[in-house]
Design an enzyme around this catalytic site. Structure first.
Site, PDB file in Angstrom:
ATOM      1  N   SER A   1      36.396  73.132  72.809  1.00 28.95           N
ATOM      2  CA  SER A   1      36.356  74.259  73.752  1.00 28.95           C
ATOM      3  C   SER A   1      36.991  73.936  75.106  1.00 28.95           C
ATOM      4  O   SER A   1      36.835  72.839  75.635  1.00 28.95           O
ATOM      5  CB  SER A   1      34.899  74.672  73.977  1.00 28.95           C
ATOM      6  OG  SER A   1      34.831  75.623  75.009  1.00 28.95           O
TER       7      SER A   1
ATOM      8  N   LYS B   1      25.663  83.467  67.977  1.00 31.87           N
ATOM      9  CA  LYS B   1      25.750  84.662  68.833  1.00 31.87           C
ATOM     10  C   LYS B   1      24.745  85.763  68.461  1.00 31.87           C
ATOM     11  O   LYS B   1      24.287  86.487  69.341  1.00 31.87           O
ATOM     12  CB  LYS B   1      27.168  85.246  68.799  1.00 31.87           C
ATOM     13  CG  LYS B   1      28.167  84.449  69.623  1.00 31.87           C
ATOM     14  CD  LYS B   1      29.514  85.150  69.594  1.00 31.87           C
ATOM     15  CE  LYS B   1      30.442  84.607  70.644  1.00 31.87           C
ATOM     16  NZ  LYS B   1      31.674  85.371  70.778  1.00 31.87           N
TER      17      LYS B   1
ATOM     18  N   SER C   1      28.118  80.365  71.417  1.00 31.42           N
ATOM     19  CA  SER C   1      29.215  80.765  70.539  1.00 31.42           C
ATOM     20  C   SER C   1      28.793  80.575  69.096  1.00 31.42           C
ATOM     21  O   SER C   1      27.614  80.334  68.809  1.00 31.42           O
ATOM     22  CB  SER C   1      30.497  80.004  70.906  1.00 31.42           C
ATOM     23  OG  SER C   1      31.600  80.637  70.281  1.00 31.42           O
TER      24      SER C   1
ATOM     25  N   GLY D   1      40.041  95.204  63.270  1.00 27.60           N
ATOM     26  CA  GLY D   1      39.020  94.161  63.289  1.00 27.60           C
ATOM     27  C   GLY D   1      37.723  94.641  63.904  1.00 27.60           C
ATOM     28  O   GLY D   1      37.727  95.228  64.985  1.00 27.60           O
ATOM     29  N   ALA D   2      36.641  94.389  63.187  1.00 23.75           N
ATOM     30  CA  ALA D   2      35.314  94.789  63.674  1.00 23.75           C
ATOM     31  C   ALA D   2      34.342  93.626  63.506  1.00 23.75           C
ATOM     32  O   ALA D   2      33.179  93.798  63.149  1.00 23.75           O
ATOM     33  CB  ALA D   2      34.823  96.014  62.932  1.00 23.75           C
TER      34      ALA D   2
ATOM     35  N   SER E   1      36.102  75.772  77.698  1.00 23.68           N
ATOM     36  CA  SER E   1      35.161  76.298  78.696  1.00 23.68           C
ATOM     37  C   SER E   1      34.636  75.234  79.668  1.00 23.68           C
ATOM     38  O   SER E   1      34.543  75.512  80.876  1.00 23.68           O
ATOM     39  CB  SER E   1      33.994  77.008  78.006  1.00 23.68           C
ATOM     40  OG  SER E   1      34.472  78.150  77.350  1.00 23.68           O
TER      41      SER E   1
ATOM     42  N   GLY F   1      33.113  89.872  65.619  1.00 26.31           N
ATOM     43  CA  GLY F   1      32.514  89.649  66.933  1.00 26.31           C
ATOM     44  C   GLY F   1      33.380  90.174  68.069  1.00 26.31           C
ATOM     45  O   GLY F   1      32.920  90.960  68.911  1.00 26.31           O
ATOM     46  N   ALA F   2      34.644  89.773  68.091  1.00 26.14           N
ATOM     47  CA  ALA F   2      35.532  90.179  69.190  1.00 26.14           C
ATOM     48  C   ALA F   2      35.822  91.675  69.131  1.00 26.14           C
ATOM     49  O   ALA F   2      35.766  92.366  70.155  1.00 26.14           O
ATOM     50  CB  ALA F   2      36.837  89.389  69.121  1.00 26.14           C
TER      51      ALA F   2
ATOM     52  N   ASP G   1      32.836  89.172  76.348  1.00 21.56           N
ATOM     53  CA  ASP G   1      34.169  89.249  75.727  1.00 21.56           C
ATOM     54  C   ASP G   1      34.839  90.606  75.982  1.00 21.56           C
ATOM     55  O   ASP G   1      36.035  90.680  76.280  1.00 21.56           O
ATOM     56  CB  ASP G   1      34.075  89.027  74.209  1.00 21.56           C
ATOM     57  CG  ASP G   1      33.837  87.571  73.862  1.00 21.56           C
ATOM     58  OD1 ASP G   1      34.227  86.688  74.641  1.00 21.56           O
ATOM     59  OD2 ASP G   1      33.240  87.312  72.795  1.00 21.56           O
TER      60      ASP G   1
HETATM   61  P1  NAD Z   1      35.005  87.442  63.119  1.00 17.63           P
HETATM   62  O1  NAD Z   1      35.015  86.512  61.966  1.00 17.63           O
HETATM   63  O2  NAD Z   1      33.712  87.865  63.703  1.00 17.63           O
HETATM   64  O3  NAD Z   1      35.783  88.801  62.693  1.00 17.63           O
HETATM   65  C1  NAD Z   1      37.033  88.755  62.050  1.00 17.63           C
HETATM   66  C2  NAD Z   1      37.563  90.173  61.845  1.00 17.63           C
HETATM   67  O4  NAD Z   1      38.885  90.074  61.334  1.00 17.63           O
HETATM   68  C3  NAD Z   1      36.782  91.007  60.842  1.00 17.63           C
HETATM   69  O5  NAD Z   1      36.868  92.347  61.205  1.00 17.63           O
HETATM   70  C4  NAD Z   1      37.564  90.781  59.530  1.00 17.63           C
HETATM   71  O6  NAD Z   1      37.439  91.875  58.643  1.00 17.63           O
HETATM   72  C5  NAD Z   1      38.980  90.682  60.052  1.00 17.63           C
HETATM   73  N1  NAD Z   1      39.844  89.856  59.206  1.00 17.63           N
HETATM   74  C6  NAD Z   1      39.653  88.565  58.890  1.00 17.63           C
HETATM   75  N2  NAD Z   1      40.684  88.129  58.121  1.00 17.63           N
HETATM   76  C7  NAD Z   1      41.535  89.174  57.982  1.00 17.63           C
HETATM   77  C8  NAD Z   1      42.787  89.335  57.320  1.00 17.63           C
HETATM   78  N3  NAD Z   1      43.356  88.344  56.644  1.00 17.63           N
HETATM   79  N4  NAD Z   1      43.389  90.540  57.397  1.00 17.63           N
HETATM   80  C9  NAD Z   1      42.825  91.549  58.087  1.00 17.63           C
HETATM   81  N5  NAD Z   1      41.635  91.448  58.725  1.00 17.63           N
HETATM   82  C10 NAD Z   1      41.004  90.263  58.674  1.00 17.63           C
HETATM   83  O7  NAD Z   1      35.937  86.765  64.220  1.00 17.63           O
HETATM   84  P2  NAD Z   1      35.936  87.057  65.804  1.00 17.63           P
HETATM   85  O8  NAD Z   1      34.988  86.152  66.463  1.00 17.63           O
HETATM   86  O9  NAD Z   1      35.808  88.523  66.004  1.00 17.63           O
HETATM   87  O10 NAD Z   1      37.401  86.565  66.222  1.00 17.63           O
HETATM   88  C11 NAD Z   1      38.552  87.319  65.877  1.00 17.63           C
HETATM   89  C12 NAD Z   1      39.739  86.833  66.679  1.00 17.63           C
HETATM   90  O11 NAD Z   1      39.538  87.108  68.062  1.00 17.63           O
HETATM   91  C13 NAD Z   1      40.004  85.329  66.601  1.00 17.63           C
HETATM   92  O12 NAD Z   1      41.388  85.132  66.555  1.00 17.63           O
HETATM   93  C14 NAD Z   1      39.480  84.790  67.899  1.00 17.63           C
HETATM   94  O13 NAD Z   1      40.167  83.633  68.337  1.00 17.63           O
HETATM   95  C15 NAD Z   1      39.787  85.938  68.823  1.00 17.63           C
HETATM   96  N6  NAD Z   1      38.928  85.946  70.014  1.00 17.63           N
HETATM   97  C16 NAD Z   1      39.549  85.875  71.208  1.00 17.63           C
HETATM   98  C17 NAD Z   1      38.781  85.888  72.348  1.00 17.63           C
HETATM   99  C18 NAD Z   1      39.478  85.795  73.673  1.00 17.63           C
HETATM  100  O14 NAD Z   1      38.792  85.630  74.680  1.00 17.63           O
HETATM  101  N7  NAD Z   1      40.768  85.938  73.721  1.00 17.63           N
HETATM  102  C19 NAD Z   1      37.394  85.983  72.285  1.00 17.63           C
HETATM  103  C20 NAD Z   1      36.786  86.066  71.021  1.00 17.63           C
HETATM  104  C21 NAD Z   1      37.576  86.043  69.875  1.00 17.63           C
END
Ligand code: NAD
Length: 288
Positions: free
Chosen positions: A22, A73, A69, A133-134, A24, A136-137, A109
């Protein structure tokens, strides 16, 4: 460091596993040093099993708080005393603040996402977002954007483990915010193209574009993008993701990776703990 740490230094943690990679600790400790604040930020390897004892230690050691994290979470929620309304809607916590033994959970976030756009002079309030995407982020972005005034949101997800979460998000946004949200299947390419064409911003929160998928993107055809669309990828390693390259080929003027969001989610937590503004530009120079 030795000049800074003394008998009064206040501890802030980061509890996750794995966590040694990390950025952070570097971000927060440099910000404390720059502002002359007597805090120290340390990363602790904490799993679901050790989480209850680790959370209790925040009270026992009178720590000011902690970041949380994966994989903690969601699991942390029953261990806290209070939740910020956005964290309650999101169903996840990434920041804990300890006020005299009362632990409150926040999610920064989504705040980081909105603030990073504000920093670039982009105001998405009053507009429509298509969001892939649905997880965490994606959930944090959707809830904060809706609370802040994004008026329409089309959320795309695969039929995977997070589909039910996506359904719940859409119901929640429609019930509790003024944003009109709809759920779409990511497998339906024509639908995704049409929704992007109708949006002010397209945000990818899937992690496609990050290792091991660094050569992939959900949108491969530049003709799906208009020059005046905003394209935001939450991925920040690599810096110039495949999605960003497609957007640049299309001549899109406002293309962002997740770096600004990462810095601003940290800055929001920093403010909650210290009451001070993180020197974001200084930290950006140190980290990147
Ligand atoms: P997560 O595992 O909670 O969610 C992943 C999401 O992506 C789900 O909706 C899943 O269905 C989808 N997904 C996964 N593989 C896929 C594929 N091959 N095709 C299509 N959809 C797919 O993950 P998260 O914690 O939400 O993280 C997602 C991204 O966001 C990561 O790249 C992470 O690094 C990034 N992120 C960035 C920040 C930031 O501050 N910039 C903060 C948190 C997360």
């Amino acid at each position: 460091m030795t000049e800074r740490i003394d008998g009064h230094t206040i501890l802030i943690g980061l509890m996750a596993y794995p966590i040694r990679h990390s950025m952070s600790p570097t971000m927060h400790n440099n910000a404390f040093a720059k502002l002359g604040l007597n805090y120290a930020y340390l990363a602790f390897e904490v799993t679901n099993e050790t989480l209850p004892a680790a959370i209790q230690s925040i009270r026992t050691l009178d720590m000011r708080g902690s970041n949380i994290s994966m994989p903690n979470k969601q699991k942390v929620i029953p261990l806290l005393d209070k939740l910020d309304p956005a964290a309650e809607m999101i169903g996840a916590v990434n920041t804990i603040v300890n006020d005299d033994g009362i632990l409150t959970g926040y999610t920064t976030d989504g705040i980081g996402f909105m603030k990073s756009l504000d920093d670039e002079g982009i105001n998405i309030r009053g507009h429509k977002m298509t969001l892939a995407g649905a997880g965490g982020a994606g959930t944090a972005i959707a809830v904060q954007a809706a609370l802040d005034g994004v008026t329409e949101m089309s959320i795309f997800n695969l039929h995977d483990d997070s589909w039910d979460n996506a359904k719940r998000n859409v119901e929640l946004l429609n019930e509790k915010t003024n944003c009109k949200a709809t759920l779409h299947e990511l497998e339906d390419r024509d639908d995704l193209k049409a929704e992007i064409a109708d949006s002010f911003i397209y945000t990818d929160a899937t992690g496609v574009g990050m290792k091991p998928l660094e050569n992939e993107t959900l949108v491969t055809d530049p003709s799906w993008f208009r020059e005046d669309l905003v394209v935001f990828d939450t991925v920040y390693a690599p810096r110039n993701t495949k999605l960003m390259q497609v957007a640049e080929q299309a001549g899109v003027k406002h293309v962002f990776n997740g770096l600004g969001m990462m810095l601003e989610q940290g800055a929001a937590a920093f403010k909650l703990w210290t009451g001070e503004d993180m020197p974001v530009d200084y930290i950006r120079q140190i980290l990147f």
